[in-house]
Design a protein around this motif. Structure first.
Motif, PDB file in Angstrom:
ATOM      1  N   THR A 177      -6.946   6.548   9.771  1.00 27.04           N
ATOM      2  CA  THR A 177      -5.482   6.583   9.805  1.00 27.04           C
ATOM      3  C   THR A 177      -4.934   5.334  10.492  1.00 27.04           C
ATOM      4  O   THR A 177      -3.969   4.724  10.026  1.00 27.04           O
ATOM      5  N   VAL A 178      -5.584   4.952  11.586  1.00 26.79           N
ATOM      6  CA  VAL A 178      -5.178   3.734  12.303  1.00 26.79           C
ATOM      7  C   VAL A 178      -5.301   2.528  11.383  1.00 26.79           C
ATOM      8  O   VAL A 178      -4.401   1.681  11.313  1.00 26.79           O
ATOM      9  N   SER A 179      -6.398   2.468  10.659  1.00 31.30           N
ATOM     10  CA  SER A 179      -6.649   1.351   9.752  1.00 31.30           C
ATOM     11  C   SER A 179      -5.571   1.268   8.667  1.00 31.30           C
ATOM     12  O   SER A 179      -5.060   0.186   8.365  1.00 31.30           O
ATOM     13  N   ARG A 180      -5.194   2.450   8.111  1.00 26.13           N
ATOM     14  CA  ARG A 180      -4.175   2.459   7.059  1.00 26.13           C
ATOM     15  C   ARG A 180      -2.830   1.991   7.596  1.00 26.13           C
ATOM     16  O   ARG A 180      -2.111   1.243   6.932  1.00 26.13           O
ATOM     17  N   ILE A 181      -2.488   2.429   8.814  1.00 25.19           N
ATOM     18  CA  ILE A 181      -1.207   2.038   9.408  1.00 25.19           C
ATOM     19  C   ILE A 181      -1.160   0.531   9.666  1.00 25.19           C
ATOM     20  O   ILE A 181      -0.193  -0.140   9.316  1.00 25.19           O
ATOM     21  N   THR A 182      -2.215   0.019  10.266  1.00 28.01           N
ATOM     22  CA  THR A 182      -2.223  -1.413  10.620  1.00 28.01           C
ATOM     23  C   THR A 182      -2.387  -2.294   9.388  1.00 28.01           C
ATOM     24  O   THR A 182      -1.794  -3.367   9.306  1.00 28.01           O
ATOM     25  N   THR A 183      -3.171  -1.845   8.408  1.00 28.15           N
ATOM     26  CA  THR A 183      -3.332  -2.608   7.155  1.00 28.15           C
ATOM     27  C   THR A 183      -2.013  -2.649   6.401  1.00 28.15           C
ATOM     28  O   THR A 183      -1.624  -3.682   5.854  1.00 28.15           O
ATOM     29  N   GLY A 184      -1.318  -1.498   6.391  1.00 28.84           N
ATOM     30  CA  GLY A 184      -0.011  -1.436   5.724  1.00 28.84           C
ATOM     31  C   GLY A 184       0.988  -2.366   6.375  1.00 28.84           C
ATOM     32  O   GLY A 184       1.782  -3.027   5.702  1.00 28.84           O
ATOM     33  N   ALA A 185       0.931  -2.434   7.699  1.00 26.98           N
ATOM     34  CA  ALA A 185       1.847  -3.321   8.436  1.00 26.98           C
ATOM     35  C   ALA A 185       1.557  -4.776   8.109  1.00 26.98           C
ATOM     36  O   ALA A 185       2.468  -5.583   7.906  1.00 26.98           O
ATOM     37  N   ASP A 186       0.262  -5.142   8.060  1.00 25.50           N
ATOM     38  CA  ASP A 186      -0.132  -6.527   7.738  1.00 25.50           C
ATOM     39  C   ASP A 186       0.320  -6.894   6.336  1.00 25.50           C
ATOM     40  O   ASP A 186       0.793  -8.007   6.087  1.00 25.50           O
ATOM     41  N   SER A 187       0.143  -5.929   5.400  1.00 31.08           N
ATOM     42  CA  SER A 187       0.528  -6.167   4.007  1.00 31.08           C
ATOM     43  C   SER A 187       2.027  -6.376   3.889  1.00 31.08           C
ATOM     44  O   SER A 187       2.498  -7.262   3.185  1.00 31.08           O
ATOM     45  N   HIS A 188       2.804  -5.551   4.620  1.00 32.19           N
ATOM     46  CA  HIS A 188       4.266  -5.662   4.599  1.00 32.19           C
ATOM     47  C   HIS A 188       4.710  -7.017   5.182  1.00 32.19           C
ATOM     48  O   HIS A 188       5.593  -7.684   4.651  1.00 32.19           O
ATOM     49  N   LYS A 189       4.051  -7.418   6.279  1.00 28.01           N
ATOM     50  CA  LYS A 189       4.390  -8.688   6.941  1.00 28.01           C
ATOM     51  C   LYS A 189       4.088  -9.862   6.011  1.00 28.01           C
ATOM     52  O   LYS A 189       4.851 -10.823   5.935  1.00 28.01           O
ATOM     53  N   SER A 190       2.959  -9.760   5.274  1.00 28.54           N
ATOM     54  CA  SER A 190       2.552 -10.825   4.361  1.00 28.54           C
ATOM     55  C   SER A 190       3.555 -10.987   3.222  1.00 28.54           C
ATOM     56  O   SER A 190       3.929 -12.098   2.864  1.00 28.54           O
ATOM     57  N   ARG A 191       4.029  -9.836   2.670  1.00 27.62           N
ATOM     58  CA  ARG A 191       4.997  -9.887   1.578  1.00 27.62           C
ATOM     59  C   ARG A 191       6.324 -10.472   2.059  1.00 27.62           C
ATOM     60  O   ARG A 191       6.971 -11.250   1.368  1.00 27.62           O
ATOM     61  N   LYS A 192       6.722 -10.089   3.260  1.00 23.99           N
ATOM     62  CA  LYS A 192       7.969 -10.580   3.844  1.00 23.99           C
ATOM     63  C   LYS A 192       7.909 -12.101   4.055  1.00 23.99           C
ATOM     64  O   LYS A 192       8.855 -12.830   3.767  1.00 23.99           O
ATOM     65  N   LYS A 193       6.768 -12.556   4.545  1.00 27.93           N
ATOM     66  CA  LYS A 193       6.568 -13.976   4.809  1.00 27.93           C
ATOM     67  C   LYS A 193       6.609 -14.776   3.510  1.00 27.93           C
ATOM     68  O   LYS A 193       7.174 -15.856   3.419  1.00 27.93           O
TER      69      LYS A 193
END
Length: 198
Positions: A177-193
């Protein structure tokens, strides 16, 4: 050899099956399956056993149709299962419900049509209720187990170098669950960037 099989059901534990059993016995049912369960209950153990026991030529008998099913859809589905195994169905209180006769078979066909209508009505009502709830701001599906604030804490701890296991242990969740939350955050940050750079 073909046999007459009875099915007796009452809705609550306090009710008695005696009258149904006596009537079915007088009607020639040597084997009677007895159930104390709601007709709306899809998981009726004795009914399942009865259907498994039906052989070609057997006749399933009930004292009244509502002992077998509480809706047109359920009645049609159960009788269809019985007839597909080569069995027949008969209701003592409703003599027209006899699949041995042409009238009974016609009624079964009509029941099939009514069951389709009932299914469509249920589907339509469900869709309308869902659309109305969404319009009123009701969130559908299971509620999130982890609040937005906790998600931010998890992401921050991960960025601070904490391991998945350490974070999972402190929040009482799994490392996955931790991995999914943090991976999702990284993915969102990457798309935003990526959108910002464009």
């Amino acid at each position: 050899m073909a046999q007459q099989i009875g099915y007796a059901r009452v809705s609550t534990i306090g009710q008695t099956l005696d009258t149904q059993i006596q009537v079915l016995g007088r009607f020639g049912c040597a084997k009677i399956f007895r159930e104390k369960a709601s007709g709306a209950n899809a998981d009726r153990i004795q009914l399942r056993r009865l259907i498994r026991a039906v052989s070609n030529g057997d006749r399933v008998i009930v004292t009244r149709i509502d002992r077998l099913a509480r809706s047109t859809f359920d009645l049609f589905a159960i009788v269809k299962e019985i007839t597909e195994k080569g069995g027949q169905f008969y209701s003592i209180a409703e003599p027209w419900a006899d699949t041995l006769t042409s009238t009974g078979r016609l009624m079964l066909a009509v029941l099939g049509g009514l069951a389709d209508v009932e299914r469509d009505l249920i589907r339509t009502r469900t869709a309308e209720g869902r659309a109305r709830a969404i319009k009123e701001g009701v969130k559908m599906g299971r509620p999130a187990q982890i609040s937005a604030l906790k998600r931010q804490d998890i992401i921050q701890k991960r960025q601070d170098g904490k391991t998945l296991k350490e974070i999972a242990r402190s929040f009482g969740i799994s490392p996955g669950t931790v991995s999914r939350i943090t991976t999702g955050a990284d993915s969102h940050k990457s798309r935003k960037k990526k959108r910002t750079s464009i």
